[in-house]
Design a protein around this motif. Sequence first.
Motif, mmCIF file in Angstrom:
data_model
loop_
_atom_site.group_PDB
_atom_site.id
_atom_site.type_symbol
_atom_site.label_atom_id
_atom_site.label_comp_id
_atom_site.label_asym_id
_atom_site.label_seq_id
_atom_site.Cartn_x
_atom_site.Cartn_y
_atom_site.Cartn_z
ATOM 1 N N SER A 189 -63.481 5.735 101.875
ATOM 2 C CA SER A 189 -62.861 5.077 103.035
ATOM 3 C C SER A 189 -61.403 5.487 103.188
ATOM 4 C CB SER A 189 -62.925 3.555 102.888
ATOM 5 O OG SER A 189 -64.242 3.093 102.964
ATOM 6 N N LYS A 190 -60.968 5.499 104.433
ATOM 7 C CA LYS A 190 -59.561 5.704 104.742
ATOM 8 C C LYS A 190 -59.004 4.374 105.245
ATOM 9 C CE LYS A 190 -59.789 10.612 105.922
ATOM 10 N NZ LYS A 190 -60.985 10.900 105.200
ATOM 11 N N ILE A 191 -57.710 4.165 105.037
ATOM 12 C CA ILE A 191 -57.057 2.948 105.490
ATOM 13 C C ILE A 191 -56.022 3.328 106.550
ATOM 14 C CG2 ILE A 191 -55.717 0.906 104.827
ATOM 15 C CD1 ILE A 191 -58.535 1.063 103.548
ATOM 16 N N LEU A 192 -56.186 2.758 107.738
ATOM 17 C CA LEU A 192 -55.205 2.932 108.799
ATOM 18 C C LEU A 192 -54.144 1.857 108.596
ATOM 19 C CD1 LEU A 192 -54.404 4.432 111.412
ATOM 20 C CD2 LEU A 192 -55.697 2.677 112.660
ATOM 21 N N VAL A 193 -52.904 2.275 108.376
ATOM 22 C CA VAL A 193 -51.785 1.369 108.101
ATOM 23 C C VAL A 193 -50.860 1.409 109.313
ATOM 24 C CG1 VAL A 193 -49.891 0.818 106.529
ATOM 25 C CG2 VAL A 193 -51.957 1.950 105.656
ATOM 26 N N MET A 194 -50.661 0.245 109.949
ATOM 27 C CA MET A 194 -49.794 0.157 111.126
ATOM 28 C C MET A 194 -48.722 -0.896 110.871
ATOM 29 S SD MET A 194 -52.729 0.316 114.098
ATOM 30 C CE MET A 194 -53.786 -0.866 113.269
ATOM 31 N N VAL A 195 -47.460 -0.497 111.015
ATOM 32 C CA VAL A 195 -46.335 -1.414 110.840
ATOM 33 C C VAL A 195 -45.490 -1.362 112.107
ATOM 34 C CG1 VAL A 195 -44.303 -1.966 109.460
ATOM 35 C CG2 VAL A 195 -46.326 -1.030 108.353
ATOM 36 N N HIS A 196 -45.154 -2.535 112.648
ATOM 37 C CA HIS A 196 -44.349 -2.626 113.862
ATOM 38 C C HIS A 196 -43.222 -3.625 113.647
ATOM 39 C CE1 HIS A 196 -47.533 -0.431 115.901
ATOM 40 N NE2 HIS A 196 -48.386 -1.275 115.370
ATOM 41 N N PHE A 197 -42.042 -3.272 114.125
ATOM 42 C CA PHE A 197 -40.877 -4.160 114.038
ATOM 43 C C PHE A 197 -40.403 -4.490 115.443
ATOM 44 C CE2 PHE A 197 -40.881 -1.931 110.030
ATOM 45 C CZ PHE A 197 -40.661 -2.955 109.132
ATOM 46 N N GLY A 198 -40.218 -5.783 115.730
ATOM 47 C CA GLY A 198 -39.660 -6.187 117.011
ATOM 48 C C GLY A 198 -38.183 -5.878 117.092
ATOM 49 N N ALA A 199 -37.465 -6.029 115.985
ATOM 50 C CA ALA A 199 -36.047 -5.680 115.931
ATOM 51 C C ALA A 199 -35.691 -5.274 114.515
ATOM 52 C CB ALA A 199 -35.170 -6.852 116.362
ATOM 53 N N LEU A 200 -35.133 -4.097 114.384
ATOM 54 C CA LEU A 200 -34.669 -3.592 113.107
ATOM 55 C C LEU A 200 -33.297 -3.000 113.362
ATOM 56 C CD1 LEU A 200 -35.416 -2.942 110.117
ATOM 57 C CD2 LEU A 200 -36.135 -0.706 110.960
ATOM 58 N N GLN A 201 -32.323 -3.408 112.580
ATOM 59 C CA GLN A 201 -30.960 -2.901 112.746
ATOM 60 C C GLN A 201 -30.482 -2.288 111.449
ATOM 61 O OE1 GLN A 201 -28.616 -6.272 113.913
ATOM 62 N NE2 GLN A 201 -28.917 -5.797 116.038
ATOM 63 N N TYR A 202 -29.688 -1.262 111.599
ATOM 64 C CA TYR A 202 -29.020 -0.659 110.456
ATOM 65 C C TYR A 202 -27.545 -0.594 110.798
ATOM 66 C CZ TYR A 202 -27.168 2.683 107.203
ATOM 67 O OH TYR A 202 -26.385 3.276 106.268
ATOM 68 N N GLY A 203 -26.721 -0.897 109.853
ATOM 69 C CA GLY A 203 -25.285 -0.829 110.096
ATOM 70 C C GLY A 203 -24.531 -1.030 108.810
#
Length: 157
Positions: free
Chosen positions: A33-47
């Motif tokens: 089996s393969k695993i489909l991995v989906m990650v979503h961010f509504g807001a991600l900030q770097y600073g």
Amino acid sequence: ANHDNTEKQMSTGTTFTNYSELNTSITPSATSSKILVMVHFGALQYGGNDSNLGYGKIMYQISGGSVQDMAGSEQLGANTVNSAKHQFAVNLENAEWQTFQPSMVLLHEPNTTTSTSYQVFFQAESNSGVIKINKNYRNNSSDCSTIATMTLMEIGA
């Protein structure tokens, strides 16, 4: 699937740091089996106090063993992506806080039928780098927070 709307700030520095609120596990029914991995961010900030890069990547862990980089994601089209470094980068043109809504989608073949955990890690290019998840820099009480999600789907061979 897993989701988190915790407003979080992580001072990662140059060490990959796990955003553990999004850790999600799946037990494949077949070694092929393969695993489909989906990650979503509504807001991600770097600073922070500089204009360096922030990195994010997905790692996996089988049955509580060591956390490992995703193999097989080194080449995408004509561009090389080294999963040991990052699967997405947040590039700042200046030291101001910037908000992004990144997503990561990977296909992984863990070759196991035991529980496999997928985890998101962040790192900054400098010691002063900060990642903010589900919040904006202003952080007023009238500001809305967002939701980060991880979805795992088994695909039979």
